[in-house]
Enzyme design. Sequence first.
Site, PDB file in Angstrom:
ATOM      1  N   LYS A 126       0.860  -1.192   0.000  1.00  0.00           N
ATOM      2  CA  LYS A 126       0.000   0.000   0.000  1.00  0.00           C
ATOM      3  C   LYS A 126       0.888   1.231   0.000  1.00  0.00           C
ATOM      4  O   LYS A 126       2.024   1.157   0.463  1.00  0.00           O
ATOM      5  CB  LYS A 126      -0.872   0.020   1.260  1.00  0.00           C
ATOM      6  CG  LYS A 126      -2.128   0.845   1.127  1.00  0.00           C
ATOM      7  CD  LYS A 126      -3.249   0.018   0.543  1.00  0.00           C
ATOM      8  CE  LYS A 126      -4.481   0.855   0.277  1.00  0.00           C
ATOM      9  NZ  LYS A 126      -5.617  -0.027  -0.078  1.00  0.00           N
ATOM     10  N   ASP A 166      -7.017   4.397  -4.288  1.00  0.00           N
ATOM     11  CA  ASP A 166      -7.690   4.232  -2.996  1.00  0.00           C
ATOM     12  C   ASP A 166      -8.317   5.617  -2.746  1.00  0.00           C
ATOM     13  O   ASP A 166      -8.541   6.362  -3.717  1.00  0.00           O
ATOM     14  CB  ASP A 166      -6.679   3.822  -1.905  1.00  0.00           C
ATOM     15  CG  ASP A 166      -7.347   3.299  -0.634  1.00  0.00           C
ATOM     16  OD1 ASP A 166      -7.724   2.121  -0.604  1.00  0.00           O
ATOM     17  OD2 ASP A 166      -7.505   4.063   0.333  1.00  0.00           O
TER      18      ASP A 166
HETATM   19  N1  GLU Z   1      -7.431   0.272  -2.739  1.00  0.00           N
HETATM   20  C1  GLU Z   1      -8.178  -0.919  -3.057  1.00  0.00           C
HETATM   21  C2  GLU Z   1      -8.184  -1.850  -1.869  1.00  0.00           C
HETATM   22  O1  GLU Z   1      -8.224  -1.396  -0.754  1.00  0.00           O
HETATM   23  C3  GLU Z   1      -7.763  -1.559  -4.370  1.00  0.00           C
HETATM   24  C4  GLU Z   1      -6.323  -1.927  -4.494  1.00  0.00           C
HETATM   25  C5  GLU Z   1      -5.932  -2.385  -5.893  1.00  0.00           C
HETATM   26  O2  GLU Z   1      -6.770  -2.437  -6.781  1.00  0.00           O
HETATM   27  O3  GLU Z   1      -4.746  -2.705  -6.040  1.00  0.00           O
HETATM   28  O4  GLU Z   1      -8.209  -3.037  -1.978  1.00  0.00           O
END
Ligand code: GLU
Length: 445
Positions: A126, A166
């Site tokens: 992340k 996100d």
């Molecule tokens: N931010 C999204 C999550 O919390 C998607 C992450 C992504 O698609 O890599 O899963």
Amino acid sequence: MDQRIERVYETVVTRNPVEPEFLQAVREVLESLEPVIASRPEYSDMAILERIVEPERQIIFRVPWVDDEGHVRVNRGFRVQFNSALGPYKGGLRFHPSVNLGIIKFLGFEQVFKNALTGQGIGGGKGGSDFDPHGKSDMEVMRFCQSFMTELHRHIGLNTDVPAGDIGVGGREIGFLFGQYKRIQNSFDAGVLTGKSLSWGGSLARPEATGYGTVRFAQSMLGTEGDSLEGKTVIVSGSGNVATFAIERAQAYGATVVSCSDSSGAVYDSAGIDLELLRQIKEVDRGRVADYAALRPTAQYHSGKNVWSIPADVALPCATQNEINDHDAARLIGNGVKLVAEGANMPSTPEAIEAYREAGVKYAPGKASNAGGVATSALEMQQNSARQQWSFEDVCAKLDAIMIDIHDTCLATAENFGHPGDYVLGANVSGFQRVADAMLEQGVN
Ligand code: GLU
């Protein structure tokens, strides 16, 4: 918690003393793992727990950029590459003033298990920044994204780490980030980012996926008792990407969705949310939910309030972490809520989760119920590798199949470990086992 697990947790507390959200996420997972640690001594022998709570790599960097007045601004950028046992690190970027290392670590930790649950060969990571896109011009957002990627590019790659969106990072930001990556690398690596625009490598149904997947998961939960969303009253929090598509899909299943919110307040709409109006205000005008209530005769706006005191059968928190505390949970339960399925990451506090458990409310943690977003990102990567574009129907069918599989896996695991209906245990244990088994096979690293 058993003693060995408690010791691991104590080390995490000592090492990360000022990261409450990270500690909360770790504790929730560790508390579920007792039965699996007891039955698999090799996990302890090979220090799987000690390793899984420590990110493989944490990157913090300066992001300088120039605003429209010509002033130099400085933000902080992060990428936490948490675990690559199952595949390249995968997870979104969050741009929000609340972002700090602890927030990114909690999100990265959750992502490891979420991604494992999808069964798609993606590790967990992340990133993000304390940059606030609200009130910034498109050119300011572009200059920020270019500066952010100028550092980030050296840490990511098709087979290394694949960021996405996100909170605060949508199609516009992914475009600016991709443009800068391509320019620096002189290579059109479509699969290095997901959530791209359709015409240059994006997947149909990726914008819809998190919200649609959450509602599909809720439908499966109700299905275990021969029930469905048809005719149910649903409250949704948030008004961004996840919330709007959750509202859309819940309405498609015949539910009435009576709420939405933002950080300033909550909307109650007795006639059901008019999505077209909400989208116009949020996406075209980049406005607030108060503007929705002002234009909608059946809606009331409650400044500074959340949606959890509105009576409903089903609650779908789709805003942000810790948005439901014990007090909110008590209100929900008092009003007869039957099911909570999380579209956001960790929106319920541990006390709220305990309250659901005591009241017998069906509860799906975000790492299971919101996995449809990242799952569809992995489908986007597949399409990029194959240089294909699948139809909306194809992607949605695959997404539904993945959500049903995650639901059934969580339920079966909970049953096997003697906690029928416990989706928290089911999600944590099945996600953990997939990652832990891969780590065992790959030796100490
Ligand atoms: N931010 C999204 C999550 O919390 C998607 C992450 C992504 O698609 O890599 O899963």
